[in-house]
Motif scaffolding. Sequence first.
Motif: not given
Length: 528
Positions: A274-291
């Motif tokens: 669960a932590s790994a899946s959340i981390l992957r999606r948070e990274i995706t969110v941060r990347s897309r937030e940066r874009s």
Amino acid sequence: MPLTKQSSTSSRDDILRKKSSRHGMIIKTIVAILAATSITIPVVTFAVAEKFPVVPEEGFAVVKRGSMELVVTQSGEVDSADNDVIISQCEWSTRVISLVPEGTWVEKGDIIAELDSSSIKKRFQDRAVLLVNATARLADAQEDLRIQKLTNESILARAELQQRLSKLQLDGYVEAEHPQKLNQLKASVALAEEELNRGEKQLEFVEDMVRLGYRSQSERDSERINVLKRKQALELAKDKLNVLQDFSYDRNLTRLEAIAVEAERELERVKMAASASILRREITVRSRERSYRIYKDYQDRLEKNIAACTVRASRSGELIYARTSSRSTSRIDEGSSMRYLQPIAKIPDRDRLQVKLRLHESNIRLMRIGLPAIIEIDAAGQGRYQGHISHLSTVPLAGLYPNYHLREYRVTVDVDVDPELARTIAPGMTAKVNIIAEQRQSAIQAPVQSIVEVGGEHLVFVRRGDEVEHRTVEVGISSDNEIEILNGLEEGEEIVLKPRVTCAQRIIALQKQSSGTEEERFWLSMTN
């Protein structure tokens, strides 16, 4: 025999050579005595014996006493001491579309210029699609993160429930189920033993009755069969008890403990997943937030630059446009190209005026804060104004084209006039500033051209009766025409006005005398 002219000439030459030899020996003797005794005597300069051209009467000037000023003159441009400079805030190069006429009185917030923003608007529209896509991708990533969080909560809840149930099952078996089963089997053994005991007693009773003849043989066999059944029931109860105690308990306990341990591990695996899946999606969110932020900031930047193409007055006042460049004298006009942070216009404070000068490094040593100045502005009605130095830079400026090797200092001179008179002076007017660096109330003065320098000393040629003699003087400050005499001349004495013209031969003789050795100078002074 009479002497011829040639022989008489030779005799005179011999006499002169002998006289010169004797003078040389005398000079050498005097020099040797002076060197041995270390005695210094002043050099005596005798009047020049040879005939020099006579100085005409109009070639003299009279030494006078009076007030004197050392004035440094420099031209500059009148400017306001408090300019509100309006600069181009558009980060892209553009051109001026329209301008309010220079000299117009504007209020704060009025539009004074319009810059071409068509290319920026086109870029804004093209980038809007990218921003919409980035916004959609960010929303998808955020929604996926929320769904994953809910999924993780469900999976984690199931794993926690399974772990808790396995623990409860283990505790229930150890603390309740097994003791209950054990007690039941023990009770069954005890009951079977009691039933067997009763059956054996009943069999003995029937056998006694058979011997007495009260019971039949078949009844005795029936009782014997009942005893055998009860023995089997007792053995079966004991076997069940042994199986429970020796085998079933350990097997069930091991199985339940393994289930509990596996439930704990499953819970940890679920948490990590669960932590790994959340981390992957948070990274995706941060990347897309940066874009998204990059696209959004760029759009905001474009929007800000579009707004900056409409130039407004920052305060009320009279509008003056800036020059197109530091080397140009032309001012900004419609069609002029504009770059980022380039000055467009300024709104000066007409009540406080100043002149900014660039002084050569040779004059900066004479300057100090507060020195008075006379400011000449031909374009203004009054012409001459009082002023004073208000600022001196301590860091030199590079020279202007083409004299880049020069070093100049910035000097600011405030114009000391009342506000009403100051409004008659427009910023941008050319001003000639005369800075009064030094003042003498009663100074001995001589014309500048009457001073010559020979051998590191300043000399003047003074009339002495019908003759002219040279004299060493000490000089002080100087102006364009006069120079201060600190020592060597008195008021009323007459001096040669242009000695380099009328006393050229005397100057040459003095230069030869100053450039020779000590012996040659002494011999020259003796012969003269």
